[in-house]
Every structure is written in structure tokens, then in C-alpha cells.
Design a protein around this motif. Structure first.
Motif, PDB file in Angstrom:
ATOM      1  N   PHE A  91      -4.996  -3.127  -5.380  1.00 43.41           N
ATOM      2  CA  PHE A  91      -3.609  -2.674  -5.296  1.00 43.41           C
ATOM      3  C   PHE A  91      -3.156  -2.024  -6.601  1.00 43.41           C
ATOM      4  O   PHE A  91      -2.441  -1.020  -6.586  1.00 43.41           O
ATOM      5  CB  PHE A  91      -2.697  -3.837  -4.921  1.00 43.41           C
ATOM      6  N   LEU A 130      -3.949   1.754  -7.066  1.00 41.48           N
ATOM      7  CA  LEU A 130      -3.399   2.759  -6.168  1.00 41.48           C
ATOM      8  C   LEU A 130      -2.501   3.765  -6.880  1.00 41.48           C
ATOM      9  O   LEU A 130      -2.385   4.915  -6.445  1.00 41.48           O
ATOM     10  CB  LEU A 130      -2.625   2.085  -5.027  1.00 41.48           C
ATOM     11  N   GLU A 190       0.819  -1.216   0.000  1.00 40.97           N
ATOM     12  CA  GLU A 190       0.000   0.000   0.000  1.00 40.97           C
ATOM     13  C   GLU A 190       0.849   1.262   0.000  1.00 40.97           C
ATOM     14  O   GLU A 190       0.307   2.357   0.159  1.00 40.97           O
ATOM     15  CB  GLU A 190      -0.944  -0.013   1.203  1.00 40.97           C
TER      16      GLU A 190
END
Length: 316
Positions: A234, A237, A103
Motif C-alpha cells: 500500500f 502505491l 487502493e
């Protein structure tokens, strides 16, 4: 500096099984095990992320950086053809392919730093480098941060110079920059399946992805789907940061190595690729026709022509 955390292993071993491609194409592998010497390796970045990469061949190093959501498996045909002459690498960017999901570090600048650490990891003094789609932005970021001392030749495939269209731009500036959205948030939502229209987000690339008449493209996409299970959470992002970067200053002032640019008639990026060609001294522009599978996915839809054209550029 990066540190190795796994030794290279044959792709069949890493993936756990062989794979038969749906179409038999002369000059391309019919099954994964036909690709002798294809290996999958990994290294750890300075911020602790395990990145995987695919490699094959020997000779001068040639590094590919995939686009958003893409991975080394999609390069299987391109690698097979080019590994006969070069030491070919394809990086799976963080949160893509076989690389680790995290992240943090989900900015193009960090992806550029990852590329710098990868070049250090393989110990290359100079590399030929090819960025496709978002991968081109990663190379531009790398050049912005670290310069071109380790790049022998550069190749860019069909990436807008600025995805975000500023409201005060005249249409000619939008075309030359390649602006394809007026709302990064709406673009991200559209890539996730939300309804949109071409005035908000240019979805031509997505439509061309769905047009899969190329048997080579069918093979590489089927192979990638079999082994790569990307997580949209993911992968998404990095999209906002990717969308709002404007690379015109880097392209105009910092690219000082021999450069080739690839696009196609079925891509909406042709004007921006022509602009890039006009400001990079000595660069060459390849515009594939519709019959030559000239769209955003030209390297995968027509790997034989692309490999010949790329080899011609690299060996001149």
C-alpha cells in the motif's frame, strides 16, 4: 468536510502498552508514559478514509507531515520537545502509520486534499506547517490547490523539488531541481530492495537511514518498529506519482509566507534546497554539518537542535 470518527485517547491506551526506549537521553522521554498528554486521534476524509494523527501540547497549532513510509511514532522526540510550547500534530498519511490502507487516492494531490481536510477538522484558522521529505511535496500540493491563507509559517526539510531527472536537463538544472532518478519504476523497485546503482537512483538517503549513530534516532526508530507495521504494497502505491511531480512553479510563484528550509552536509539535496532558498522571498536556509547529524533524517537524529532552530524561526 471531514467528520470525527474517534475521540482522542492517550497513546499508551491506543497502542496497548507502555514502551521503554533503549537509550536514556537527558531531556527526552525514557518511556512512552513519560510523555504526558500524548494522544492518538483519527478523522475520516471526504472520500471515506480513516486517517490517524498524533497530538500533544497546547498553544499555536504546529502541523507535521511525515515523509514516504514514515509516521507519527518517528516524531516522538520532536513532539516531546515542541509540545512544551505548541499544540503539535503529526498526521499519518493514508497507507502509512496507523492510518487506513486503501487502493485509491494514492496521489500527492489527494494527500494535499487530506491535509486541507485535516486543518478544517482541527478547526484552526492558521497553522504553522512542516513537511519533511515527501511531506514537503504534500504541502506544496496543498499550497497549489488551496493557497496559503491558512498557513502562518512554512518549513520544508530536505525534499527534492523534482525527483525525476529529465533526459534533456543539463547537470545544473538537475542539481537545482534535486533530480535523483532517471526511472521512477526503477526507483520504486529499488525502494523495495531490487538492485540498482547511483546513476539510476540516488540511494544516499537510504544509506543515511542505515547510519544510525544517533541515540535519539535509535529510540524513535525502535519505538516506531514496535508499534507500526506498514504494508509495503500500500505504501508504494503513491511513489510513481510522487516521483514525477515537478514543484518548481509552485515554489517559485505560490509560496508567500515566511519559510524555513532545512538540509545537511550529508544530504545530496543541498543544491536544490539552495535553489529553493533563492526563489522564496525572505526564506532562510539551515544547513546542518555532518557533526550535527546533517542528513535527510536531521530532525530525528538531532531533535534538540532542530527543535531549538524551529522554535527560533516560528517565534520571530
Amino acid at each position: 468536510m471531514s467528520a470525527t470518527i474517534a475521540f482522542a485517547a492517550p497513546a499508551v491506551e491506543v497502542l496497548g502498552k507502555d514502551y521503554a526506549f533503549p537509550n536514556k537521553i537527558e531531556g527526552l522521554p525514557t518511556k512512552l508514559s513519560d510523555f504526558k498528554g500524548l494522544q492518538i486521534n483519527s478523522f475520516q476524509t471526504s472520500d471515506g478514509v480513516k486517517l490517524s494523527y498524533w497530538e500533544a501540547g497546547s498553544g499555536r497549532p504546529l502541523v507535521f507531515i511525515p515523509g514516504w513510509s514514515a509516521n507519527g511514532a518517528e516524531y516522538i522526540n520532536v513532539m516531546y520537545l515542541l509540545a512544551q510550547k505548541y499544540h503539535v500534530y503529526v498526521i499519518d498519511p493514508r497507507n502509512q502509520g496507523l492510518s487506513q490502507n486503501v487502493e485509491y487516492g494514492t496521489r500527492i494531490a489527494r494527500f494535499g486534499a487530506d491535509l486541507n481536510e485535516f486543518i478544517d477538522h482541527v478547526g484552526a484558522d492558521k497553522v504553522d506547517i512542516c513537511g519533511w521529505s515527501m511531506g514537503a511535496s504534500v504541502v506544496w500540493s496543498y499550497i497549489d490547490l488551496f493557497g496559503t491563507a491558512k498557513i502562518r509559517k512554512a518549513v520544508f526539510i530536505d525534499e527534492p523539488v523534482s525527483i525525476y531527472t529529465h533526459a534533456d536537463w543539463p547537470e545544473q538544472e538537475r542539481l537545482e531541481a534535486g533530480g535523483m532518478t532517471t526511472s521512477p519504476e526503477r526507483m520504486i523497485a529499488a525502494f523495495g530492495g531490487a538492485p540498482t546503482n547511483d546513476q539510476i537512483v540516488d540511494m544516499n538517503a537510504m544509506r543515511r537511514y542505515m547510519e544510525n549513530g544517533s541515540e535519539a534516532f535509535q529510540n524513535s526508530e525502535a519505538f516506531a518498529r514496535e508499534f507500526i507495521k506498514g504494508d509495503p504494497k500500500f505504501m508504494s502505491l503513491v511513489l510513481f506519482d510522487h516521483a514525477v511531480n515537478d514543484w518548481r512553479d509552485v515554489i517559485r510563484h505560490k509560496i508567500n509566507v515566511p519559510t524555513a528550509i532545512f538540509t545537511g552536509e550529508n544530504s545530496n539535496n543541498v543544491p536544490s534546497q539552495k535553489w529553493m532558498n533563492s526563489v522564496i522571498a525572505g526564506s532562510e536556509l539551515h544547513i546542518y554539518t555532518a557533526q550535527e547529524q546533517g542528513d535527510h533524517f536531521l530532525a530525528f537524529k538531532n531533535p534538540k537542535k532542530f527543535s531549538v532552530d524551529l522554535t527560533s524561526f516560528l517565534d520571530r
